[in-house]
Design an enzyme around this catalytic site. Sequence first.
Site: not given
Length: 199
Positions: A34-36, A38, A40-41, A108
Amino acid sequence: MSKPHNLTWHDSSIKKEDRQKQNNHSSFVLWFTGLSGSGKSTIANALAKELYDRNIRNYVLDGDNIRNGLNRDLSFSDEDRTENIRRISEVSKLFVDNGTVVLTAFISPFIQDREKAKAIVSEEEFIEIFVSCPIEECEKRDPKGLYDKARKGEIPDFTGIDSPYEEPVSSALTIHTNEQSVTESVEVILNYLKNRKLI
């Protein structure tokens, strides 16, 4: 990059299935894309804690952390982004072979690279999770101040600004972080894993 011809693969005396049996759970990759900004981390780490509390051995591979070490020699050109994902895929495969659940948090951005990652790890052990969030919301969050710098031209080839992000066509799960809390997102993933009898 050509492959050397003077290499011989050495099989391990301990098989993946042996390690999975010892750990008492399956091993696989949860690939968060996903986008920065979003989430994810954030979601990956929250899920990692829930898995740990259930005695499920896991490890988070985070994009920024990996680029501070293993992939510090790579830029953000399309070619180096592809190489970044290839290396992570190979590392993830090693973790899976060790009987560990891997949570990767990488933008990615290219479908082709994610498909190659799936091929490296194996389709059966690769679960793609699209962390969906409108770019406007990602920019509002902008926890690292990256979008602001990208808009000013200080960061070239920034995904979502002047470099494309290709959304997954058929991800296993889609998490809408502009609508779901971290806790709700983690619960969705846990239920998915339980339904597939992976945990």
